[in-house]
Design an enzyme around this catalytic site. Structure first.
Site, PDB file in Angstrom:
ATOM      1  N   ASP A  84      38.728  40.463  35.207  1.00  0.00           N
ATOM      2  CA  ASP A  84      39.547  39.225  36.862  1.00  0.00           C
ATOM      3  C   ASP A  84      38.001  39.321  38.296  1.00  0.00           C
ATOM      4  OD1 ASP A  84      39.215  41.922  37.142  1.00  0.00           O
ATOM      5  OD2 ASP A  84      41.031  42.290  38.863  1.00  0.00           O
ATOM      6  N   GLU A 132      40.863  44.441  37.012  1.00  0.00           N
ATOM      7  CA  GLU A 132      40.344  46.114  37.898  1.00  0.00           C
ATOM      8  C   GLU A 132      40.691  45.770  38.921  1.00  0.00           C
ATOM      9  OE1 GLU A 132      36.988  48.125  38.815  1.00  0.00           O
ATOM     10  OE2 GLU A 132      37.506  46.291  39.326  1.00  0.00           O
TER      11      GLU A 132
HETATM   12 ZN   LIG Z   1      33.937  44.712  39.504  1.00  0.00          ZN
END
Ligand SMILES: [Zn+2]
Length: 389
Positions: free
Chosen positions: A91, A153
């Site tokens: 992401d 993340e």
């Molecule tokens: Zn990163």
């Protein structure tokens, strides 16, 4: 022969083609579906066993995490090789839609200036994929390689928090997701906790202060009794928000403060939280208010020592690409915090990107190549690695 002058094993054209293609795929946190499908297919095409976990059912993200595995070429290699894990995330932050990457004359890849580039962390993803491509076409011997590409993340390490860490079999791990020139290795990252403090006083009319206890005033005074900020070389604490009260003519009955504490040292993190709570509670009670605390641990710290196989293997791989390992620590958090908690000694590696989380994000083509060599050499150096020295 140094890595800088050696003929690279990396197919730079293929690497760049993949990078430009992947950064064009929208994948802001929560919108991972398409990139997840593409990466799943590419890993499978490279001969890995690939699986997307079902964590998105809990996280609400666009996809689960990708867990892929390449078995050792044969039993002899398997027994001599250190099983490794390469990890990155799929992401990106915002604004990350409709990225238009360009390679500028100075050798840097940038967006057109209206979005981020997304080299955080597609540079890591591409480094791993190209390394696996080279491994396959050159038929290099290799041990077991696990690949974990997390979703979400950038929103509090959400994806990996819902990954089943027990399935990992690697003895050492690398998160390819840090700024700066290839060769830097992060051996420690901080633990983090949040603390919400609620002070409760007594409401009353503003014209009769003697009949009430103002929680806002008491909480401000209590917070002023503790020195927030940099506490020592390892530890910081930050007052992030404060709120309270309901109307101008009412003595505020309640006030709330939210703060976070980070430390590279677990003991210091606990001590700082205790000392904040003790100071605040003492002061609030003195002023006739009651205190309540809600503490949440958001990350555990980790610290690798230089003798650990994870660090020595990184050093060997960095040497092979013609650089010298530089070590450091980080007051932030990454997927490496979670992987260490899963029991895989994991370091975070710089992969060359710069100015991330901004429209100025960029990566030099030469560093992208180096990051890929690093991923490849980690796999190659793991064969016959003496982990007991
Ligand atoms: Zn990163």
């Amino acid at each position: 022969m140094t890595g800088d002058t050696a003929v690279s094993l990396i197919n730079e054209q293929r690497l760049l083609e993949r990078f430009m293609r992947l950064v064009r795929i929208d994948s802001e946190s929560g919108g991972e579906r398409e990139i997840c499908n593409v990466l799943t297919k590419e890993l499978a095409d490279l001969g890995l066993t690939v699986e997307e976990d079902q964590s998105h059912l809990q996280t609400g993200l666009g996809s689960g995490n990708i867990y892929a595995r390449l078995s050792a070429v044969d039993q002899t290699t398997e027994s001599s090789a250190l099983p490794i894990l390469l990890s990155c995330h799929m992401d990106t932050v915002q604004p990350g839609r409709r990225v238009q990457p360009q390679i500028d004359e100075d050798g840097y890849i940038r967006s057109d200036g209206t979005t981020i580039l997304g080299s955080d962390d597609k540079a890591g993803v591409c480094a791993v994929l190209e390394a696996l491509s080279v491994l396959r076409e050159r038929r290099f011997a290799h041990g077991s390689v696990e690949v974990l590409i997390s979703a979400g993340e950038e929103v509090g390490l959400l994806g990996i928090r819902h990954f089943d860490g027990k399935r990992l079999t690697a003895k050492c791990g690398y998160v390819l997701d840090a700024s700066g020139p290839v060769g830097k290795v992060y051996l420690a990252e901080s633990g983090k906790a949040t603390l919400t403090i609620t002070a409760t006083g007594k409401a009353g009319h503003a014209s009769m202060p003697e009949q009430g206890v103002n929680a806002i005033a008491a909480l401000c005074k209590a917070l002023a009794s503790h020195p927030f900020g940099r506490r020592d070389g390892d530890t910081t604490s930050n007052l992030g928000s404060i709120s309270g009260g309901t109307a101008l003519n009412i003595i505020a009955e309640q006030a709330t403060a939210e703060l976070e504490v980070r430390s590279l040292d677990e003991r210091k993190l606990i001590d700082e939280l205790s000392s904040i709570k003790a100071a605040v509670e003492r002061s609030l009670n003195r002023d006739g208010t009651t205190a309540s605390f809600d503490e949440q641990r958001t990350c555990d710290s980790y610290q690798l020592d230089a003798g650990q196989p994870t660090v020595r293997l990184a050093q060997q791989a960095i040497q092979r690409l013609g650089r010298t390992m530089i070590t450091g620590d980080n007051m932030g958090n990454s997927d490496a915090n979670l992987l260490n908690r899963f029991g895989i000694p994991t370091a975070k590696l710089s992969i060359g990107y710069e100015h991330i989380h901004s429209r100025d994000e960029r990566i030099a083509v030469s560093e992208l190549v180096k990051a890929t060599e690093l991923a490849l050499f980690l796999i190659l150096e793991a064969v016959g690695f003496n982990s007991s020295v």
